[in-house]
Write a protein that holds these residues in place. Sequence first.
Motif, PDB file in Angstrom:
ATOM      1  N   ASP A  28       0.840  -1.208   0.000  1.00 37.10           N
ATOM      2  CA  ASP A  28       0.000   0.000   0.000  1.00 37.10           C
ATOM      3  C   ASP A  28       0.873   1.255   0.000  1.00 37.10           C
ATOM      4  O   ASP A  28       1.510   1.566   1.008  1.00 37.10           O
ATOM      5  CB  ASP A  28      -0.917   0.004   1.219  1.00 37.10           C
ATOM      6  N   PRO A  29       0.896   1.989  -1.109  1.00 35.06           N
ATOM      7  CA  PRO A  29       1.776   3.161  -1.180  1.00 35.06           C
ATOM      8  C   PRO A  29       1.440   4.257  -0.174  1.00 35.06           C
ATOM      9  O   PRO A  29       2.305   5.059   0.167  1.00 35.06           O
ATOM     10  CB  PRO A  29       1.617   3.655  -2.617  1.00 35.06           C
ATOM     11  N   PHE A  35       8.171   5.644   4.492  1.00 32.04           N
ATOM     12  CA  PHE A  35       9.532   5.200   4.786  1.00 32.04           C
ATOM     13  C   PHE A  35      10.375   4.846   3.558  1.00 32.04           C
ATOM     14  O   PHE A  35      11.546   4.520   3.707  1.00 32.04           O
ATOM     15  CB  PHE A  35       9.515   4.008   5.759  1.00 32.04           C
ATOM     16  N   TRP A  36       9.829   4.933   2.325  1.00 31.96           N
ATOM     17  CA  TRP A  36      10.645   4.530   1.178  1.00 31.96           C
ATOM     18  C   TRP A  36      10.532   5.526   0.039  1.00 31.96           C
ATOM     19  O   TRP A  36      11.231   6.522   0.000  1.00 31.96           O
ATOM     20  CB  TRP A  36      10.272   3.127   0.741  1.00 31.96           C
ATOM     21  N   PHE A  37       9.683   5.269  -0.941  1.00 37.74           N
ATOM     22  CA  PHE A  37       9.547   6.170  -2.086  1.00 37.74           C
ATOM     23  C   PHE A  37       8.567   7.284  -1.754  1.00 37.74           C
ATOM     24  O   PHE A  37       7.836   7.207  -0.767  1.00 37.74           O
ATOM     25  CB  PHE A  37       9.121   5.401  -3.353  1.00 37.74           C
ATOM     26  N   THR A  38       8.543   8.325  -2.614  1.00 32.17           N
ATOM     27  CA  THR A  38       7.680   9.469  -2.319  1.00 32.17           C
ATOM     28  C   THR A  38       6.318   9.387  -2.994  1.00 32.17           C
ATOM     29  O   THR A  38       5.355   9.944  -2.474  1.00 32.17           O
ATOM     30  CB  THR A  38       8.355  10.791  -2.744  1.00 32.17           C
ATOM     31  N   HIS A  39       6.223   8.723  -4.138  1.00 33.09           N
ATOM     32  CA  HIS A  39       4.959   8.638  -4.876  1.00 33.09           C
ATOM     33  C   HIS A  39       4.871   7.295  -5.588  1.00 33.09           C
ATOM     34  O   HIS A  39       5.894   6.721  -5.963  1.00 33.09           O
ATOM     35  CB  HIS A  39       4.842   9.768  -5.907  1.00 33.09           C
ATOM     36  N   SER A  40       3.637   6.847  -5.819  1.00 37.83           N
ATOM     37  CA  SER A  40       3.395   5.602  -6.543  1.00 37.83           C
ATOM     38  C   SER A  40       2.129   5.755  -7.375  1.00 37.83           C
ATOM     39  O   SER A  40       1.192   6.438  -6.956  1.00 37.83           O
ATOM     40  CB  SER A  40       3.219   4.443  -5.563  1.00 37.83           C
ATOM     41  N   SER A  41       2.112   5.080  -8.514  1.00 37.53           N
ATOM     42  CA  SER A  41       0.919   5.114  -9.365  1.00 37.53           C
ATOM     43  C   SER A  41      -0.155   4.143  -8.872  1.00 37.53           C
ATOM     44  O   SER A  41      -1.254   4.126  -9.411  1.00 37.53           O
ATOM     45  CB  SER A  41       1.284   4.802 -10.813  1.00 37.53           C
ATOM     46  N   VAL A  50       3.304  -0.784 -11.730  1.00 37.78           N
ATOM     47  CA  VAL A  50       3.190   0.519 -11.087  1.00 37.78           C
ATOM     48  C   VAL A  50       4.496   1.278 -11.285  1.00 37.78           C
ATOM     49  O   VAL A  50       5.529   0.694 -11.608  1.00 37.78           O
ATOM     50  CB  VAL A  50       2.855   0.418  -9.580  1.00 37.78           C
ATOM     51  N   GLU A  51       4.431   2.566 -11.082  1.00 33.38           N
ATOM     52  CA  GLU A  51       5.607   3.433 -11.156  1.00 33.38           C
ATOM     53  C   GLU A  51       5.861   3.985  -9.763  1.00 33.38           C
ATOM     54  O   GLU A  51       4.959   4.531  -9.129  1.00 33.38           O
ATOM     55  CB  GLU A  51       5.324   4.577 -12.142  1.00 33.38           C
ATOM     56  N   TRP A  52       7.091   3.809  -9.282  1.00 31.52           N
ATOM     57  CA  TRP A  52       7.494   4.389  -8.003  1.00 31.52           C
ATOM     58  C   TRP A  52       8.412   5.565  -8.285  1.00 31.52           C
ATOM     59  O   TRP A  52       9.255   5.506  -9.185  1.00 31.52           O
ATOM     60  CB  TRP A  52       8.251   3.383  -7.162  1.00 31.52           C
ATOM     61  N   GLU A  53       8.266   6.625  -7.485  1.00 39.06           N
ATOM     62  CA  GLU A  53       9.091   7.829  -7.656  1.00 39.06           C
ATOM     63  C   GLU A  53       9.771   8.208  -6.350  1.00 39.06           C
ATOM     64  O   GLU A  53       9.191   8.053  -5.278  1.00 39.06           O
ATOM     65  CB  GLU A  53       8.225   9.019  -8.083  1.00 39.06           C
ATOM     66  N   TRP A  54      10.973   8.727  -6.496  1.00 40.70           N
ATOM     67  CA  TRP A  54      11.718   9.360  -5.418  1.00 40.70           C
ATOM     68  C   TRP A  54      11.954  10.784  -5.892  1.00 40.70           C
ATOM     69  O   TRP A  54      12.971  11.088  -6.513  1.00 40.70           O
ATOM     70  CB  TRP A  54      13.038   8.633  -5.160  1.00 40.70           C
ATOM     71  N   ARG A  55      10.992  11.650  -5.636  1.00 36.88           N
ATOM     72  CA  ARG A  55      11.024  12.998  -6.207  1.00 36.88           C
ATOM     73  C   ARG A  55      12.187  13.826  -5.692  1.00 36.88           C
ATOM     74  O   ARG A  55      12.644  14.723  -6.397  1.00 36.88           O
ATOM     75  CB  ARG A  55       9.686  13.698  -5.983  1.00 36.88           C
ATOM     76  N   MET A  56      12.692  13.550  -4.502  1.00 39.76           N
ATOM     77  CA  MET A  56      13.837  14.297  -3.993  1.00 39.76           C
ATOM     78  C   MET A  56      15.075  14.071  -4.849  1.00 39.76           C
ATOM     79  O   MET A  56      15.982  14.889  -4.858  1.00 39.76           O
ATOM     80  CB  MET A  56      14.109  13.967  -2.520  1.00 39.76           C
ATOM     81  N   TYR A  57      15.100  12.963  -5.577  1.00 38.75           N
ATOM     82  CA  TYR A  57      16.218  12.637  -6.460  1.00 38.75           C
ATOM     83  C   TYR A  57      15.869  12.773  -7.939  1.00 38.75           C
ATOM     84  O   TYR A  57      16.739  12.621  -8.793  1.00 38.75           O
ATOM     85  CB  TYR A  57      16.707  11.203  -6.210  1.00 38.75           C
ATOM     86  N   GLY A  58      14.585  12.982  -8.250  1.00 39.80           N
ATOM     87  CA  GLY A  58      14.166  13.074  -9.641  1.00 39.80           C
ATOM     88  C   GLY A  58      14.280  11.756 -10.380  1.00 39.80           C
ATOM     89  O   GLY A  58      14.582  11.736 -11.567  1.00 39.80           O
ATOM     90  N   VAL A  59      14.046  10.637  -9.689  1.00 40.58           N
ATOM     91  CA  VAL A  59      14.131   9.324 -10.330  1.00 40.58           C
ATOM     92  C   VAL A  59      12.851   8.526 -10.093  1.00 40.58           C
ATOM     93  O   VAL A  59      12.107   8.787  -9.148  1.00 40.58           O
ATOM     94  CB  VAL A  59      15.356   8.498  -9.844  1.00 40.58           C
ATOM     95  N   SER A  60      12.634   7.575 -10.970  1.00 43.14           N
ATOM     96  CA  SER A  60      11.488   6.681 -10.838  1.00 43.14           C
ATOM     97  C   SER A  60      11.863   5.329 -11.422  1.00 43.14           C
ATOM     98  O   SER A  60      12.878   5.202 -12.116  1.00 43.14           O
ATOM     99  CB  SER A  60      10.268   7.252 -11.576  1.00 43.14           C
TER     100      SER A  60
END
Length: 153
Positions: A28-29, A35-41, A50-60
């Motif tokens: 469940d995102p 505690f891990w990624f910042t966003h999820s589809s 699904v797509e996971w994002e770490w927006r602080m790093y600009g990566v997914s």
Amino acid sequence: MELKEAPTAETAMLIRRPVADVFEAIVDPAITTKFWFTHSSGRLDGGKPVEWEWRMYGVSTRVEVGEIVPNEKIAMQWSDPPTTAVWTFTEMPGDATFLEVRNFGFAGSGDEQVKQAIDSTGGFALVLAGAKAWLEQGLTLGLIGDRHPKGLK
């Protein structure tokens, strides 16, 4: 030096919460983003990428679940090039869960594979520590964002 077998990243942690809670925290995102990624589809589910994002790093990354057994196991492909991550949830006495993660299938030269496995082990250890803090104490430690702070070269 040559590799005799492909490297595997492995880490594990006892989390003092029921297995259903720990499993839900990974699928469940709304919980995982604590505690891990910042966003999820979307939620992890078999057959639906699904797509996971770490927006602080600009990566997914794209995540595809190959197998999901509620409260027991999640096997997924993720990253680029893709690797396999297998999460195993073991019910323990006292409403606790032993959560293990194995990540394998790294690409490149032997040296590159070893570096990826070491980096992955460290990353997943932070994820499990963050999950433990959130699930046991309700604390958001910011471990993933603090791993590579802005301003360091």
